[in-house]
Scaffold this motif. Structure first.
Motif, short mmCIF file in Angstrom:
data_model
loop_
_atom_site.label_atom_id
_atom_site.label_comp_id
_atom_site.label_asym_id
_atom_site.label_seq_id
_atom_site.Cartn_x
_atom_site.Cartn_y
_atom_site.Cartn_z
N GLN A 198 0.83 -1.21 0.00
CA GLN A 198 0.00 0.00 0.00
C GLN A 198 0.86 1.26 0.00
O GLN A 198 0.57 2.21 -0.73
CB GLN A 198 -0.95 -0.01 1.20
N THR A 229 -7.42 -0.33 -3.03
CA THR A 229 -8.66 -0.08 -2.28
C THR A 229 -8.91 -1.11 -1.19
O THR A 229 -9.68 -0.87 -0.29
CB THR A 229 -9.87 -0.08 -3.23
N TRP A 230 -8.26 -2.24 -1.26
CA TRP A 230 -8.58 -3.36 -0.38
C TRP A 230 -7.48 -3.72 0.61
O TRP A 230 -7.72 -4.45 1.56
CB TRP A 230 -8.88 -4.59 -1.22
N SER A 231 -6.26 -3.23 0.42
CA SER A 231 -5.13 -3.72 1.22
C SER A 231 -5.22 -3.33 2.70
O SER A 231 -4.88 -4.13 3.58
CB SER A 231 -3.81 -3.24 0.63
N GLU A 270 -7.88 -2.81 4.48
CA GLU A 270 -8.94 -3.59 5.11
C GLU A 270 -8.46 -5.01 5.41
O GLU A 270 -8.66 -5.52 6.51
CB GLU A 270 -10.17 -3.63 4.20
N LEU A 271 -7.79 -5.63 4.45
CA LEU A 271 -7.29 -6.99 4.66
C LEU A 271 -6.20 -7.00 5.73
O LEU A 271 -6.16 -7.91 6.57
CB LEU A 271 -6.76 -7.57 3.35
N SER A 326 -17.91 -6.90 4.09
CA SER A 326 -16.93 -5.82 4.22
C SER A 326 -17.02 -4.90 3.01
O SER A 326 -17.40 -5.32 1.91
CB SER A 326 -15.52 -6.38 4.37
N SER A 327 -16.62 -3.66 3.20
CA SER A 327 -16.81 -2.66 2.15
C SER A 327 -15.90 -2.87 0.94
O SER A 327 -16.36 -2.77 -0.19
CB SER A 327 -16.62 -1.26 2.72
N SER A 328 -14.65 -3.17 1.14
CA SER A 328 -13.72 -3.28 0.01
C SER A 328 -13.60 -4.70 -0.53
O SER A 328 -13.58 -4.91 -1.73
CB SER A 328 -12.33 -2.81 0.42
N LEU A 329 -13.50 -5.66 0.36
CA LEU A 329 -13.25 -7.05 -0.07
C LEU A 329 -14.53 -7.80 -0.41
O LEU A 329 -14.51 -8.75 -1.17
CB LEU A 329 -12.49 -7.80 1.02
#
Length: 158
Positions: A28, A40-42, A44-45, A118-121
């Motif tokens: 990121q 956009t997802w890193s 969150e994960l 979840s919002s991104s994943l």
């Protein structure tokens, strides 16, 4: 094979989760400051890896007997009296761990029924909410192993 899993299960999970978290955060940073475009997802994960690592760390601490404890009373007792006190402390901690498991399971199932993602994943949030349930299940297992070790020591007179 079973002994290898028993000895290193939490360690392997922690190494995997913390490595994944570090790689995700590094990726990121690289994407944001070098490529001028962020993933956009890193984040969150990485956050979910951190949550799971935290809960797995509780079990690892129990296995290694690394949690903070007050020893003012137990250090004044003789060998077997100390062991009985440890068994009592493990039983109280086990009761707490069982309650966390039970309530964690109920909460995770409720989140699964709601279908929250979840919002991104886009993964079901119930998987994240299962972390306390599964890790405190490991805590109960590690506490049972510790109680077994104390009982063996009492029987051997060590």
């Amino acid at each position: 094979m079973i002994k290898l899993i028993d000895d290193h299960f939490e360690e392997a999970l922690l190494v995997f989760l913390l490595s994944a978290m570090s790689l995700l955060i590094g990726a990121q940073v690289f994407m944001r400051y070098v490529m001028l475009n962020s993933l956009t997802w890193s984040e969150e994960l990485a956050r979910y890896c951190f949550i799971w690592a935290t809960y797995i760390g509780v079990s690892y601490g129990v296995k290694r007997k690394a949690h903070i404890c007050v020893t003012a009373l137990s250090e004044r007792l003789s060998g077997n009296s100390q062991r009985y006190l440890h068994i009592f402390a493990y039983a109280v901690f086990g009761l707490f761990a069982f309650m966390v498991m039970k309530e964690g399971w109920a909460l995770a199932m409720k989140i699964f029924r709601f279908g929250q993602k979840s919002s991104s994943l886009g993964i079901y949030m119930g998987w994240i909410y299962l972390a306390p349930t599964l890790s405190f299940g490991l805590v109960v297992l590690r506490l049972l192993q510790a109680v077994s070790g104390e009982i063996r020591a009492i029987r051997q007179g060590a």
